[in-house]
Design a protein around this motif. Structure first.
Motif, PDB file in Angstrom:
ATOM      1  N   MET A 139       0.838  -1.168   0.000  1.00 50.00           N
ATOM      2  CA  MET A 139       0.000   0.000   0.000  1.00 50.00           C
ATOM      3  C   MET A 139       0.886   1.234   0.000  1.00 50.00           C
ATOM      4  O   MET A 139       1.883   1.280   0.700  1.00 50.00           O
ATOM      5  N   ARG A 140       0.455   2.204  -0.771  1.00 52.01           N
ATOM      6  CA  ARG A 140       1.191   3.463  -0.852  1.00 52.01           C
ATOM      7  C   ARG A 140       0.234   4.597  -0.513  1.00 52.01           C
ATOM      8  O   ARG A 140      -0.816   4.740  -1.138  1.00 52.01           O
ATOM      9  N   LEU A 141       0.571   5.390   0.495  1.00 49.11           N
ATOM     10  CA  LEU A 141      -0.216   6.552   0.898  1.00 49.11           C
ATOM     11  C   LEU A 141       0.611   7.782   0.579  1.00 49.11           C
ATOM     12  O   LEU A 141       1.790   7.849   0.946  1.00 49.11           O
ATOM     13  N   TYR A 142       0.002   8.756  -0.093  1.00 53.25           N
ATOM     14  CA  TYR A 142       0.792   9.914  -0.519  1.00 53.25           C
ATOM     15  C   TYR A 142      -0.067  11.160  -0.711  1.00 53.25           C
ATOM     16  O   TYR A 142      -1.288  11.100  -0.837  1.00 53.25           O
ATOM     17  N   ARG A 143       0.624  12.279  -0.709  1.00 54.28           N
ATOM     18  CA  ARG A 143       0.101  13.598  -1.059  1.00 54.28           C
ATOM     19  C   ARG A 143       1.322  14.502  -1.194  1.00 54.28           C
ATOM     20  O   ARG A 143       2.446  14.059  -0.954  1.00 54.28           O
ATOM     21  N   GLY A 144       1.145  15.737  -1.559  1.00 54.09           N
ATOM     22  CA  GLY A 144       2.281  16.638  -1.719  1.00 54.09           C
ATOM     23  C   GLY A 144       3.177  16.653  -0.492  1.00 54.09           C
ATOM     24  O   GLY A 144       2.713  16.893   0.615  1.00 54.09           O
ATOM     25  N   GLY A 145       4.448  16.315  -0.664  1.00 48.06           N
ATOM     26  CA  GLY A 145       5.401  16.327   0.444  1.00 48.06           C
ATOM     27  C   GLY A 145       5.406  15.079   1.313  1.00 48.06           C
ATOM     28  O   GLY A 145       6.179  14.992   2.258  1.00 48.06           O
ATOM     29  N   PHE A 146       4.545  14.117   1.050  1.00 42.85           N
ATOM     30  CA  PHE A 146       4.504  12.880   1.835  1.00 42.85           C
ATOM     31  C   PHE A 146       4.286  11.705   0.906  1.00 42.85           C
ATOM     32  O   PHE A 146       3.440  11.752   0.012  1.00 42.85           O
ATOM     33  N   ASP A 147       5.057  10.640   1.131  1.00 44.70           N
ATOM     34  CA  ASP A 147       4.927   9.426   0.326  1.00 44.70           C
ATOM     35  C   ASP A 147       5.471   8.259   1.146  1.00 44.70           C
ATOM     36  O   ASP A 147       6.652   8.239   1.478  1.00 44.70           O
ATOM     37  N   ALA A 148       4.604   7.315   1.511  1.00 48.42           N
ATOM     38  CA  ALA A 148       5.025   6.165   2.313  1.00 48.42           C
ATOM     39  C   ALA A 148       4.393   4.894   1.768  1.00 48.42           C
ATOM     40  O   ALA A 148       3.245   4.896   1.320  1.00 48.42           O
ATOM     41  N   THR A 149       5.161   3.823   1.808  1.00 53.90           N
ATOM     42  CA  THR A 149       4.691   2.517   1.349  1.00 53.90           C
ATOM     43  C   THR A 149       4.798   1.516   2.489  1.00 53.90           C
ATOM     44  O   THR A 149       5.803   1.489   3.201  1.00 53.90           O
ATOM     45  N   LYS A 150       3.762   0.729   2.672  1.00 51.17           N
ATOM     46  CA  LYS A 150       3.734  -0.313   3.715  1.00 51.17           C
ATOM     47  C   LYS A 150       3.281  -1.625   3.094  1.00 51.17           C
ATOM     48  O   LYS A 150       2.512  -1.646   2.134  1.00 51.17           O
ATOM     49  N   THR A 151       3.744  -2.719   3.665  1.00 49.64           N
ATOM     50  CA  THR A 151       3.283  -4.044   3.281  1.00 49.64           C
ATOM     51  C   THR A 151       2.151  -4.434   4.223  1.00 49.64           C
ATOM     52  O   THR A 151       2.263  -4.264   5.436  1.00 49.64           O
ATOM     53  N   ALA A 152       1.082  -4.943   3.666  1.00 53.15           N
ATOM     54  CA  ALA A 152      -0.072  -5.340   4.477  1.00 53.15           C
ATOM     55  C   ALA A 152       0.220  -6.630   5.233  1.00 53.15           C
ATOM     56  O   ALA A 152       1.033  -7.445   4.809  1.00 53.15           O
ATOM     57  N   SER A 153      -0.491  -6.813   6.326  1.00 53.16           N
ATOM     58  CA  SER A 153      -0.392  -8.050   7.104  1.00 53.16           C
ATOM     59  C   SER A 153      -1.097  -9.173   6.341  1.00 53.16           C
ATOM     60  O   SER A 153      -1.709  -8.949   5.303  1.00 53.16           O
ATOM     61  N   ALA A 154      -1.048 -10.380   6.878  1.00 49.82           N
ATOM     62  CA  ALA A 154      -1.679 -11.535   6.240  1.00 49.82           C
ATOM     63  C   ALA A 154      -3.185 -11.340   6.065  1.00 49.82           C
ATOM     64  O   ALA A 154      -3.786 -11.882   5.143  1.00 49.82           O
ATOM     65  N   CYS A 155      -3.792 -10.537   6.925  1.00 47.14           N
ATOM     66  CA  CYS A 155      -5.240 -10.290   6.803  1.00 47.14           C
ATOM     67  C   CYS A 155      -5.532  -9.011   6.004  1.00 47.14           C
ATOM     68  O   CYS A 155      -6.683  -8.591   5.913  1.00 47.14           O
ATOM     69  N   GLY A 156      -4.494  -8.400   5.425  1.00 49.22           N
ATOM     70  CA  GLY A 156      -4.688  -7.264   4.536  1.00 49.22           C
ATOM     71  C   GLY A 156      -4.692  -5.902   5.201  1.00 49.22           C
ATOM     72  O   GLY A 156      -5.028  -4.910   4.565  1.00 49.22           O
ATOM     73  N   GLN A 157      -4.308  -5.827   6.460  1.00 54.35           N
ATOM     74  CA  GLN A 157      -4.307  -4.548   7.159  1.00 54.35           C
ATOM     75  C   GLN A 157      -2.933  -3.899   7.124  1.00 54.35           C
ATOM     76  O   GLN A 157      -1.908  -4.574   7.123  1.00 54.35           O
ATOM     77  N   SER A 158      -2.945  -2.589   7.122  1.00 57.98           N
ATOM     78  CA  SER A 158      -1.717  -1.817   7.196  1.00 57.98           C
ATOM     79  C   SER A 158      -2.000  -0.568   8.011  1.00 57.98           C
ATOM     80  O   SER A 158      -3.109  -0.030   7.975  1.00 57.98           O
ATOM     81  N   VAL A 159      -1.002  -0.101   8.754  1.00 55.91           N
ATOM     82  CA  VAL A 159      -1.175   1.075   9.608  1.00 55.91           C
ATOM     83  C   VAL A 159      -0.112   2.103   9.253  1.00 55.91           C
ATOM     84  O   VAL A 159       1.080   1.804   9.224  1.00 55.91           O
ATOM     85  N   PHE A 160      -0.566   3.305   8.967  1.00 58.02           N
ATOM     86  CA  PHE A 160       0.319   4.446   8.786  1.00 58.02           C
ATOM     87  C   PHE A 160       0.113   5.325  10.011  1.00 58.02           C
ATOM     88  O   PHE A 160      -1.004   5.743  10.292  1.00 58.02           O
ATOM     89  N   SER A 161       1.176   5.595  10.750  1.00 62.02           N
ATOM     90  CA  SER A 161       1.023   6.359  11.994  1.00 62.02           C
ATOM     91  C   SER A 161       1.705   7.719  11.894  1.00 62.02           C
ATOM     92  O   SER A 161       2.526   7.971  11.009  1.00 62.02           O
ATOM     93  N   ASN A 162       1.339   8.582  12.818  1.00 62.19           N
ATOM     94  CA  ASN A 162       1.891   9.938  12.925  1.00 62.19           C
ATOM     95  C   ASN A 162       1.708  10.747  11.643  1.00 62.19           C
ATOM     96  O   ASN A 162       2.624  11.442  11.198  1.00 62.19           O
ATOM     97  N   LEU A 163       0.523  10.659  11.054  1.00 60.84           N
ATOM     98  CA  LEU A 163       0.232  11.411   9.842  1.00 60.84           C
ATOM     99  C   LEU A 163      -0.278  12.803  10.176  1.00 60.84           C
ATOM    100  O   LEU A 163      -0.979  12.996  11.168  1.00 60.84           O
ATOM    101  N   SER A 164       0.045  13.745   9.326  1.00 60.24           N
ATOM    102  CA  SER A 164      -0.524  15.086   9.447  1.00 60.24           C
ATOM    103  C   SER A 164      -1.956  15.042   8.933  1.00 60.24           C
ATOM    104  O   SER A 164      -2.280  14.290   8.019  1.00 60.24           O
TER     105      SER A 164
END
Length: 68
Positions: A1-26
């Motif tokens: 999964m890739r979460l992004y917007r101007g000035g921010f771009d992060a990629t995470k791998t989902a867990s076996a059940c398909g969940q991913s957590v992005f923390s400390n977001l503005s």
């Protein structure tokens, strides 16, 4: 999964059940003009992009992928 917007771009791998957590977001909202976008890819499924993702405190989004 890739979460992004101007000035921010992060990629995470989902867990076996398909969940991913992005923390400390503005905060980013459609109304504020600074919402996030989310790209989701998984083998055997069509990739999906979700635009206008609001992030304000603890936020959740569910994305359903279509099989190829």
């Amino acid at each position: 999964m890739r979460l992004y917007r101007g000035g921010f771009d992060a990629t995470k791998t989902a867990s076996a059940c398909g969940q991913s957590v992005f923390s400390n977001l503005s905060k980013g909202t459609v109304q504020g003009g600074d919402a996030y976008s989310l790209d989701v890819t998984m083998s055997g499924f069509q990739p999906k992009t979700v635009t206008d993702v609001d992030v304000d405190g603890a936020s959740n989004i569910t994305v359903v992928l279509d099989p190829i």
